[in-house]
Design an enzyme around this catalytic site. Structure first.
Site, mmCIF file in Angstrom:
data_model
loop_
_atom_site.group_PDB
_atom_site.id
_atom_site.type_symbol
_atom_site.label_atom_id
_atom_site.label_comp_id
_atom_site.label_asym_id
_atom_site.label_seq_id
_atom_site.Cartn_x
_atom_site.Cartn_y
_atom_site.Cartn_z
ATOM 1 N N CYS A 10 0.795 -1.084 0.107
ATOM 2 C CA CYS A 10 -0.133 0.082 -0.025
ATOM 3 C C CYS A 10 0.856 1.423 -0.003
ATOM 4 C CB CYS A 10 -1.091 -0.093 1.308
ATOM 5 S SG CYS A 10 -2.231 -1.525 1.165
ATOM 6 N N ASN A 31 -9.897 -0.904 -1.794
ATOM 7 C CA ASN A 31 -8.661 -0.785 -1.541
ATOM 8 C C ASN A 31 -7.743 -1.263 -2.835
ATOM 9 O OD1 ASN A 31 -5.790 -0.907 -0.689
ATOM 10 N ND2 ASN A 31 -6.167 -1.550 1.322
ATOM 11 N N HIS A 52 -3.863 6.943 1.338
ATOM 12 C CA HIS A 52 -4.060 5.571 0.795
ATOM 13 C C HIS A 52 -5.431 5.209 1.206
ATOM 14 C CE1 HIS A 52 -4.127 1.425 -0.087
ATOM 15 N NE2 HIS A 52 -3.898 1.010 1.288
HETATM 16 N N1 ACO Z 1 -19.023 -9.776 6.325
HETATM 17 C C1 ACO Z 1 -19.321 -9.767 7.332
HETATM 18 N N2 ACO Z 1 -18.830 -10.327 8.317
HETATM 19 C C2 ACO Z 1 -17.575 -10.318 8.631
HETATM 20 C C3 ACO Z 1 -16.968 -9.895 7.340
HETATM 21 C C4 ACO Z 1 -17.406 -9.747 6.121
HETATM 22 N N3 ACO Z 1 -16.937 -9.393 4.934
HETATM 23 N N4 ACO Z 1 -15.674 -9.943 7.541
HETATM 24 C C5 ACO Z 1 -15.219 -10.296 8.909
HETATM 25 N N5 ACO Z 1 -16.490 -10.594 9.247
HETATM 26 C C6 ACO Z 1 -17.051 -10.923 10.588
HETATM 27 C C7 ACO Z 1 -15.820 -11.533 11.734
HETATM 28 O O1 ACO Z 1 -16.008 -12.927 11.243
HETATM 29 C C8 ACO Z 1 -16.102 -11.011 13.007
HETATM 30 O O2 ACO Z 1 -17.189 -12.072 13.637
HETATM 31 P P1 ACO Z 1 -17.259 -12.591 15.197
HETATM 32 O O3 ACO Z 1 -17.176 -11.097 15.891
HETATM 33 O O4 ACO Z 1 -18.461 -13.181 15.027
HETATM 34 O O5 ACO Z 1 -15.847 -13.317 15.029
HETATM 35 C C9 ACO Z 1 -16.659 -9.621 12.789
HETATM 36 O O6 ACO Z 1 -17.269 -9.436 11.551
HETATM 37 C C10 ACO Z 1 -15.467 -8.515 13.043
HETATM 38 O O7 ACO Z 1 -14.609 -8.865 12.407
HETATM 39 P P2 ACO Z 1 -13.111 -7.764 12.407
HETATM 40 O O8 ACO Z 1 -12.087 -8.486 11.647
HETATM 41 O O9 ACO Z 1 -12.959 -7.821 13.931
HETATM 42 O O10 ACO Z 1 -13.905 -6.385 12.005
HETATM 43 P P3 ACO Z 1 -13.126 -4.952 12.000
HETATM 44 O O11 ACO Z 1 -13.874 -4.122 12.464
HETATM 45 O O12 ACO Z 1 -11.794 -5.182 12.322
HETATM 46 O O13 ACO Z 1 -12.870 -4.723 10.434
HETATM 47 C C11 ACO Z 1 -11.400 -4.607 8.675
HETATM 48 C C12 ACO Z 1 -12.037 -5.498 9.545
HETATM 49 C C13 ACO Z 1 -12.280 -4.016 7.838
HETATM 50 C C14 ACO Z 1 -10.469 -5.570 7.762
HETATM 51 C C15 ACO Z 1 -10.500 -3.662 9.513
HETATM 52 O O14 ACO Z 1 -9.827 -4.178 10.700
HETATM 53 C C16 ACO Z 1 -9.466 -2.899 8.505
HETATM 54 O O15 ACO Z 1 -9.716 -2.142 7.707
HETATM 55 N N6 ACO Z 1 -8.191 -2.982 8.870
HETATM 56 C C17 ACO Z 1 -7.188 -2.171 8.310
HETATM 57 C C18 ACO Z 1 -6.886 -2.557 6.910
HETATM 58 C C19 ACO Z 1 -5.581 -1.762 6.461
HETATM 59 O O16 ACO Z 1 -5.647 -0.749 6.716
HETATM 60 N N7 ACO Z 1 -5.029 -2.411 5.558
HETATM 61 C C20 ACO Z 1 -3.361 -1.739 5.234
HETATM 62 C C21 ACO Z 1 -3.468 -1.497 3.786
HETATM 63 S S1 ACO Z 1 -3.699 -2.998 3.158
HETATM 64 C C22 ACO Z 1 -2.227 -3.561 2.177
HETATM 65 O O17 ACO Z 1 -1.104 -3.043 2.639
HETATM 66 C C23 ACO Z 1 -2.078 -4.618 1.187
#
Ligand code: ACO
Length: 345
Positions: A124, A302, A272
């Protein structure tokens, strides 16, 4: 090649042309909910994403071809010929081949003479890293025009089942490109860039599959199960999120301080596009208005190395970048790596 340059012997680099390309195929959150256990409300609430673009398998688009399409637009807008390009920098985490990287494929496909082509593997942050490399080459007088491309074809490598929903709903395909050119006016263009990494967290957002990468050279690829989830990217989402908000802020502050500037001086922040909630957090922290932060993650998801050049191009096309504006780019991602660029437009 001049060494120990004095300030008055150095040049600035300026973005003179921008372009982007995204595949036509729109994949909505509802489309994804038909193939995995997810829903529009979850995706929008957690990420801000409404839809993303996916290359249709077999239609011929690759990471390189999308980069080439974006680059052609950027070169035309820069008002130069492809033969004026002195160097190519290509940032991606999804190269066409394991090797060689897409830089040389762009040189071939654009029919550019045998200039150097460098591949950047910083996910990223790849575009900000690439911009920084290009900037250094121009500042020292070595090159006049450098083509910087960020392009990703994620969709073919994502786990499109419920098992992979935490990652696969976020990423989209696309490409963006910029031409950086020498300017004699040292008050405009890229004022500074700031790059960081913390390899301690390398495995928190990674693709570590047996058979892929020299670490696994002794494994017999044919014996591996393609349904093994290690073949898909892994992301410790919450850990990445917590680090992202801290590092985004730090590296923006670092860039502003290096130029004796303050948050109030920012006209446009182009972060980003990792997650709309991250952008909103940064916006609030720096006291910026809605029209001072450019977001398009809603449309494209993304797109990793492509996200900043796509966003920058759209911001420019919409007339949101004006001469003299202070434009700040910032990125964080896998590695971890992060960086910023402070630009006087
Ligand atoms: N649809 C429905 N439910 C989902 C989904 C989905 N697509 N994905 C996960 N869930 C569920 C999980 O299973 C979990 O269920 P549980 O509570 O029963 O266990 C619940 O939703 C919460 O999941 P989390 O992973 O805790 O959700 P979070 O609020 O953290 O959101 C996300 C996830 C969007 C990935 C977030 O953590 C995020 O944006 N992280 C940072 C991403 C980032 O900045 N990346 C850097 C750049 S990418 C790169 O360098 C390649």
């Amino acid at each position: 090649m001049p060494l120990n340059l004095k300030e008055d012997e150095m040049f600035n680099s300026k973005i003179t042309g921008l372009g982007y390309y995204v595949p036509e195929n729109i994949v909505t959150n509802d489309d994804l909910s038909k193939i995995m256990d997810t829903n529009d409300a979850w995706i929008q609430e957690r990420t801000g994403i409404k839809e993303r673009r996916h290359v249709v398998k077999g239609d011929g688009d690759t990471t390189t071809s999308m980069g080439v399409k974006a680059a052609k637009i950027a070169i035309e807008r820069a008002g130069i010929d492809k033969d004026d390009i002195d160097f190519i920098v290509f940032a991606t985490l999804s190269p066409d081949y394991y090797f060689p990287g897409p830089g040389v494929l762009v040189q071939r496909d654009l029919g550019i003479k045998t200039v150097g082509a460098l591949d950047v593997r910083n996910q990223c942050s790849g575009f900000v890293y690439g911009l920084s490399v290009a900037d250094q080459f121009i500042k020292t007088g070595m090159y006049k025009n450098v083509l910087v491309i960020g392009s990703e074809l994620h969709s073919h490598g994502l786990d499109m089942t419920t098992r992979g929903r935490g990652v696969s709903v976020i990423f989209g395909d696309g490409a963006g490109a910029a031409v950086l050119s020498r300017t004699e006016d040292n008050n405009t263009g890229i004022l500074s860039t700031h790059l960081h990494s913390e390899g301690q967290h390398a495995e928190e957002l990674a693709l570590i599959a047996p058979g892929m990468g020299s670490r696994w050279v002794n494994d017999i690829i044919a014996d591996n199960d393609p349904n093994d989830e290690s073949y898909f990217p892994y992301m410790n989402g919450q850990f990445v999120f917590k680090n992202a908000v801290v590092r985004f802020s730090e590296v923006i502050i670092e860039g502003l301080k290096a130029n004796n500037l303050q948050a109030q001086d920012i006209n446009m922040l182009v972060p980003h596009q990792a997650n709309l909630r991250i952008s909103q957090f940064i916006q609030k922290k720096f006291g910026l208005q809605d029209d001072q932060v450019f977001n398009n993650i809603m449309k494209y998801g993304n797109t990793t190395a492509a996200s900043i050049p796509i966003a920058l191009t759209e911001a420019w096309e919409q007339g949101k970048l004006k001469s003299g504006d202070l434009v700040v780019l910032a990125a964080f991602g896998s590695g971890f790596t992060w960086g910023s660029a402070i630009i006087r437009w």
